[in-house]
Design a protein around this motif. Structure first.
Motif, PDB file in Angstrom:
ATOM      1  N   VAL A  81      87.425  74.326  -8.625  1.00  0.00           N
ATOM      2  CA  VAL A  81      86.440  74.720  -7.618  1.00  0.00           C
ATOM      3  C   VAL A  81      86.390  76.244  -7.514  1.00  0.00           C
ATOM      4  O   VAL A  81      85.318  76.857  -7.524  1.00  0.00           O
ATOM      5  N   HIS A  82      87.581  76.851  -7.461  1.00  0.00           N
ATOM      6  CA  HIS A  82      87.698  78.307  -7.329  1.00  0.00           C
ATOM      7  C   HIS A  82      86.993  79.000  -8.495  1.00  0.00           C
ATOM      8  O   HIS A  82      86.233  79.948  -8.304  1.00  0.00           O
ATOM      9  N   ILE A  83      87.229  78.495  -9.694  1.00  0.00           N
ATOM     10  CA  ILE A  83      86.664  79.133 -10.890  1.00  0.00           C
ATOM     11  C   ILE A  83      85.157  78.903 -10.949  1.00  0.00           C
ATOM     12  O   ILE A  83      84.391  79.821 -11.233  1.00  0.00           O
ATOM     13  N   HIS A  84      84.730  77.690 -10.619  1.00  0.00           N
ATOM     14  CA  HIS A  84      83.294  77.411 -10.672  1.00  0.00           C
ATOM     15  C   HIS A  84      82.534  78.262  -9.653  1.00  0.00           C
ATOM     16  O   HIS A  84      81.500  78.853  -9.968  1.00  0.00           O
ATOM     17  N   ALA A  85      83.079  78.330  -8.431  1.00  0.00           N
ATOM     18  CA  ALA A  85      82.416  79.133  -7.394  1.00  0.00           C
ATOM     19  C   ALA A  85      82.366  80.601  -7.819  1.00  0.00           C
ATOM     20  O   ALA A  85      81.337  81.262  -7.661  1.00  0.00           O
ATOM     21  N   ALA A  86      83.472  81.092  -8.392  1.00  0.00           N
ATOM     22  CA  ALA A  86      83.528  82.495  -8.821  1.00  0.00           C
ATOM     23  C   ALA A  86      82.474  82.757  -9.891  1.00  0.00           C
ATOM     24  O   ALA A  86      81.736  83.743  -9.833  1.00  0.00           O
ATOM     25  N   TRP A  87      82.412  81.858 -10.843  1.00  0.00           N
ATOM     26  CA  TRP A  87      81.464  81.984 -11.951  1.00  0.00           C
ATOM     27  C   TRP A  87      80.039  82.044 -11.417  1.00  0.00           C
ATOM     28  O   TRP A  87      79.253  82.923 -11.750  1.00  0.00           O
ATOM     29  N   SER A  88      79.712  81.114 -10.533  1.00  0.00           N
ATOM     30  CA  SER A  88      78.327  81.026 -10.121  1.00  0.00           C
ATOM     31  C   SER A  88      77.961  82.153  -9.138  1.00  0.00           C
ATOM     32  O   SER A  88      76.843  82.654  -9.169  1.00  0.00           O
ATOM     33  N   LEU A  89      78.927  82.571  -8.315  1.00  0.00           N
ATOM     34  CA  LEU A  89      78.656  83.701  -7.411  1.00  0.00           C
ATOM     35  C   LEU A  89      78.489  85.003  -8.195  1.00  0.00           C
ATOM     36  O   LEU A  89      77.651  85.833  -7.861  1.00  0.00           O
ATOM     37  N   THR A  90      79.291  85.163  -9.250  1.00  0.00           N
ATOM     38  CA  THR A  90      79.181  86.362 -10.069  1.00  0.00           C
ATOM     39  C   THR A  90      77.784  86.463 -10.677  1.00  0.00           C
ATOM     40  O   THR A  90      77.157  87.517 -10.671  1.00  0.00           O
ATOM     41  N   ARG A  91      77.302  85.321 -11.168  1.00  0.00           N
ATOM     42  CA  ARG A  91      75.966  85.306 -11.761  1.00  0.00           C
ATOM     43  C   ARG A  91      74.915  85.672 -10.723  1.00  0.00           C
ATOM     44  O   ARG A  91      73.999  86.446 -10.990  1.00  0.00           O
ATOM     45  N   SER A  92      75.053  85.102  -9.535  1.00  0.00           N
ATOM     46  CA  SER A  92      74.049  85.370  -8.503  1.00  0.00           C
ATOM     47  C   SER A  92      74.113  86.836  -8.051  1.00  0.00           C
ATOM     48  O   SER A  92      73.079  87.451  -7.791  1.00  0.00           O
ATOM     49  N   ASN A  93      75.316  87.390  -7.997  1.00  0.00           N
ATOM     50  CA  ASN A  93      75.446  88.791  -7.593  1.00  0.00           C
ATOM     51  C   ASN A  93      74.860  89.736  -8.640  1.00  0.00           C
ATOM     52  O   ASN A  93      74.227  90.729  -8.308  1.00  0.00           O
ATOM     53  N   ARG A 124      87.301  89.484 -10.389  1.00  0.00           N
ATOM     54  CA  ARG A 124      86.988  88.557 -11.471  1.00  0.00           C
ATOM     55  C   ARG A 124      87.849  88.822 -12.688  1.00  0.00           C
ATOM     56  O   ARG A 124      88.210  87.891 -13.411  1.00  0.00           O
ATOM     57  N   TRP A 125      88.225  90.075 -12.908  1.00  0.00           N
ATOM     58  CA  TRP A 125      89.079  90.361 -14.072  1.00  0.00           C
ATOM     59  C   TRP A 125      90.518  89.962 -13.801  1.00  0.00           C
ATOM     60  O   TRP A 125      91.171  89.368 -14.661  1.00  0.00           O
ATOM     61  N   SER A 126      91.013  90.276 -12.599  1.00  0.00           N
ATOM     62  CA  SER A 126      92.384  89.850 -12.303  1.00  0.00           C
ATOM     63  C   SER A 126      92.441  88.326 -12.315  1.00  0.00           C
ATOM     64  O   SER A 126      93.435  87.745 -12.752  1.00  0.00           O
ATOM     65  N   GLY A 127      91.361  87.686 -11.875  1.00  0.00           N
ATOM     66  CA  GLY A 127      91.303  86.226 -11.904  1.00  0.00           C
ATOM     67  C   GLY A 127      91.390  85.689 -13.322  1.00  0.00           C
ATOM     68  O   GLY A 127      92.150  84.754 -13.612  1.00  0.00           O
ATOM     69  N   VAL A 128      90.620  86.307 -14.231  1.00  0.00           N
ATOM     70  CA  VAL A 128      90.642  85.870 -15.630  1.00  0.00           C
ATOM     71  C   VAL A 128      92.041  86.071 -16.222  1.00  0.00           C
ATOM     72  O   VAL A 128      92.565  85.190 -16.924  1.00  0.00           O
ATOM     73  N   ILE A 129      92.667  87.205 -15.900  1.00  0.00           N
ATOM     74  CA  ILE A 129      94.011  87.469 -16.422  1.00  0.00           C
ATOM     75  C   ILE A 129      94.988  86.411 -15.909  1.00  0.00           C
ATOM     76  O   ILE A 129      95.818  85.885 -16.667  1.00  0.00           O
ATOM     77  N   VAL A 130      94.863  86.064 -14.616  1.00  0.00           N
ATOM     78  CA  VAL A 130      95.768  85.056 -14.047  1.00  0.00           C
ATOM     79  C   VAL A 130      95.579  83.712 -14.751  1.00  0.00           C
ATOM     80  O   VAL A 130      96.556  83.032 -15.073  1.00  0.00           O
ATOM     81  N   VAL A 131      94.318  83.340 -15.033  1.00  0.00           N
ATOM     82  CA  VAL A 131      94.070  82.065 -15.715  1.00  0.00           C
ATOM     83  C   VAL A 131      94.673  82.083 -17.121  1.00  0.00           C
ATOM     84  O   VAL A 131      95.335  81.118 -17.539  1.00  0.00           O
ATOM     85  N   LEU A 132      94.465  83.183 -17.850  1.00  0.00           N
ATOM     86  CA  LEU A 132      95.022  83.276 -19.207  1.00  0.00           C
ATOM     87  C   LEU A 132      96.547  83.202 -19.163  1.00  0.00           C
ATOM     88  O   LEU A 132      97.171  82.504 -19.960  1.00  0.00           O
ATOM     89  N   PHE A 133      97.112  83.910 -18.191  1.00  0.00           N
ATOM     90  CA  PHE A 133      98.558  83.877 -18.035  1.00  0.00           C
ATOM     91  C   PHE A 133      99.029  82.462 -17.712  1.00  0.00           C
ATOM     92  O   PHE A 133     100.024  81.986 -18.249  1.00  0.00           O
ATOM     93  N   LEU A 134      98.266  81.798 -16.843  1.00  0.00           N
ATOM     94  CA  LEU A 134      98.624  80.437 -16.445  1.00  0.00           C
ATOM     95  C   LEU A 134      98.672  79.515 -17.661  1.00  0.00           C
ATOM     96  O   LEU A 134      99.596  78.699 -17.806  1.00  0.00           O
ATOM     97  N   LEU A 135      97.689  79.663 -18.563  1.00  0.00           N
ATOM     98  CA  LEU A 135      97.656  78.811 -19.756  1.00  0.00           C
ATOM     99  C   LEU A 135      98.912  79.050 -20.604  1.00  0.00           C
ATOM    100  O   LEU A 135      99.561  78.113 -21.076  1.00  0.00           O
ATOM    101  N   TRP A 136      99.253  80.320 -20.774  1.00  0.00           N
ATOM    102  CA  TRP A 136     100.472  80.667 -21.517  1.00  0.00           C
ATOM    103  C   TRP A 136     101.697  80.056 -20.829  1.00  0.00           C
ATOM    104  O   TRP A 136     102.549  79.432 -21.470  1.00  0.00           O
ATOM    105  N   HIS A 137     101.737  80.249 -19.512  1.00  0.00           N
ATOM    106  CA  HIS A 137     102.888  79.835 -18.722  1.00  0.00           C
ATOM    107  C   HIS A 137     103.088  78.316 -18.807  1.00  0.00           C
ATOM    108  O   HIS A 137     104.224  77.834 -18.937  1.00  0.00           O
ATOM    109  N   LEU A 138     101.994  77.556 -18.757  1.00  0.00           N
ATOM    110  CA  LEU A 138     102.081  76.098 -18.872  1.00  0.00           C
ATOM    111  C   LEU A 138     102.604  75.724 -20.254  1.00  0.00           C
ATOM    112  O   LEU A 138     103.474  74.857 -20.392  1.00  0.00           O
TER     113      LEU A 138
END
Lengths: 247, 268
Positions: free
Chosen positions: B120-132, B157-171
């Protein structure tokens, strides 16, 4: 003092536009920024060139007509000040000042520094009014309003609709403007009948044109009337309540 | 409010300008929508997406705090030959036993809501970024002079992307144990796995650097969520910033303590 001005010139909505450089010599510190533009325009007219088009009306900071991006800041370097109330003493001799119009997809440039702010009218039309019966003015103290409430409503009502909030916002959001209008009316007893419909319609009309709020706080700093960011939180809460109540 | 049918004037609903008509129209459409559909419909608006962003953010903040506190079991070392953090991991997997099968509670009550919150967090971020982006239109042609927007708020949005990439590595590194990512991985041996992984210096740097992104992200998020949800009271507003400062510092320091412990040979 002598100043160099880099002003955005654009002949019309479809023109590409660009900066042009002008020299302003012997500028007095007591001149307002708009008077500086007047002086430059007189020079331009004398030279047979097109004067710079810019919006202005009251020139005393209460109408919200003027508004320029001056050196990357909405309404220029002085806090809580509209462009017309910005005096040239804020600048120093030899400065180069960059002047740009407000930029937002919802505010197309009409000419030079003049933008079309019609979307603000649309937001007001959507709910920025109360349905009071017309006639003679009622006795002022007929409806009791707590002091704190009337003060907060008055602070919100100070918004002059200049759109500096949209211009300053990295997302081109109009939340500060809309929130000021919503909160002003939603707090007062006279605004209660349309309270939930007002916030729904105004927020949704706003979203047709503008971006969303990421709480940067740029709008609050740009606002010549010191409208508080807190209003946005109140508007967000009222919108959610309106959706739940479904009145 | 649903879009007005064509023919009705958009706006212009001031007193005495067809307000009655508007009201009648509004009430008929409203009776037809169920409460659930209506609340769900809020997500279609930008303001609704901000609510979703903030509420999912609260879930994720609770998770990082819980995760950070859980990590501190590392410093309890071993007890009767079993590392305390291994017991903690096993405790999470066997939550609800023997009433529920092993890992069921973990999946249904922790991992599933967490994944949903992320999506939800990522989808909302994605769609709000586009609208902004669309709302800005032409950019300013001269440099902006920001006064209040800070590094954290402008890089969400960039720190968010970094956290997601890190999360994938971490998992892959410490949860799933993908061979290519962590060749020393042995299921259930949390302590040994992290000591092995953090013993590799590029990984150590990765874990440390990711905390900077996470820290900036949750620092802005932990204050901004109050604005989005309209949690506002002049008496308490200053505590919102204080809360964000304390919360993000605590999480970052807590998370950093593990790689630091490894570097200082406290955890080995």
């Amino acid at each position: 003092m002598d100043l160099t001005l880099r002003v955005w010139r654009q002949r019309g909505p479809l023109d590409e536009g660009g900066f042009e450089t002008y020299q302003a010599a012997g500028v007095s510190g007591d001149m307002s920024f708009l008077e500086l533009l007047d002086v430059v325009n007189e020079q331009l007219v004398t030279e047979g060139r097109e004067p710079i088009a810019f919006d202005h009306d009251c020139r005393e900071g209460i109408c919200g007509s003027c508004g320029l991006m001056i050196d990357g800041r909405a309404h220029g370097p002085r806090a809580s000040t509209a462009t017309c109330q910005l005096h040239m003493r804020e600048f120093s001799d030899g400065d180069t000042i960059v002047v740009e119009p407000w930029r937002a997809a919802a505010f197309p440039i009409i000419r030079d520094l003049v933008v079309d702010r019609t979307p603000f009218d649309r937001i007001i039309e959507a709910g920025g009014y109360i349905s009071a019966p017309t006639g003679s003015a009622p006795e002022a103290n007929l409806i009791p309003v707590p002091k704190g409430t009337s003060d907060t409503a008055m602070d919100a009502a100070a918004c002059i609709g200049c759109a500096a909030c949209v211009a300053a916002c990295p997302n081109s959001a109009a939340h500060l403007f809309t929130a000021a209008k919503v909160v002003h009316l939603n707090l007062l007893p006279q605004g209660q009948p349309e309270r939930w419909r007002r916030v729904e319609r105004m927020v949704e009309t706003m979203e047709e044109y503008f971006g969303s709020c990421t709480s940067h706080g740029e709008c609050e700093k740009a606002c010549p009337k010191d409208i508080s960011l807190d209003n946005i939180a109140v508007m967000n809460r009222d919108y959610l309540q309106a959706k739940i109540r479904n009145r | 409010m649903p879009p007005l049918p064509a023919g009705l004037p958009r706006g212009g609903n001031g007193p005495g300008c067809g307000n009655g008509r508007m009201e009648a129209m509004a009430s008929t459409t409203r009776e037809r929508t169920s409460k659930l559909a209506r609340i769900g419909g809020v997500y279609r608006t930008d303001t609704g997406k901000k609510y979703a962003m903030a509420t999912s953010g609260v879930v994720l903040l609770a998770f990082v705090l819980g995760h950070m506190i859980g990590n501190l079991h590392v410093f309890e070392g071993a007890h009767d030959g079993v590392y305390r953090i291994d017991e903690y991991g096993e405790g999470l997997r066997s939550l609800g036993e023997p009433l529920f099968p092993r890992t069921l509670v973990l999946w249904v009550f922790l991992r599933l809501p967490l994944t949903a919150a992320f999506l939800v967090h990522i989808h909302a971020a994605w769609s709000l970024t586009r609208s902004n982006k669309a709302a800005r239109g032409a950019k300013y042609q001269s440099p902006r002079n920001y006064l209040a927007a800070n590094y954290a708020s402008r890089t969400m949005r960039w720190s968010g992307v970094i956290v997601v990439l890190f999360l994938l590595w971490h998992l892959a590194d410490l949860t799933i144990g993908v061979e290519a990512v962590n060749p020393g991985f042995r299921r259930g041996e949390v302590y040994q796995n992290l000591v092995f992984s953090l013993g590799r210096w590029p990984v150590w740097i990765l874990y440390t650097a990711a905390q900077a992104a996470l820290g900036f992200h949750i620092w802005h998020g932990a204050w901004s969520l109050f604005q989005s949800l309209g949690v506002n009271n002049p008496r308490f507003n200053r505590f919102r910033r204080i809360f964000a400062n304390v919360f993000s510092t605590a999480v970052v320091v807590g998370f950093l303590s593990v790689p630091l412990g490894v570097a200082l040979d406290v955890v080995r």
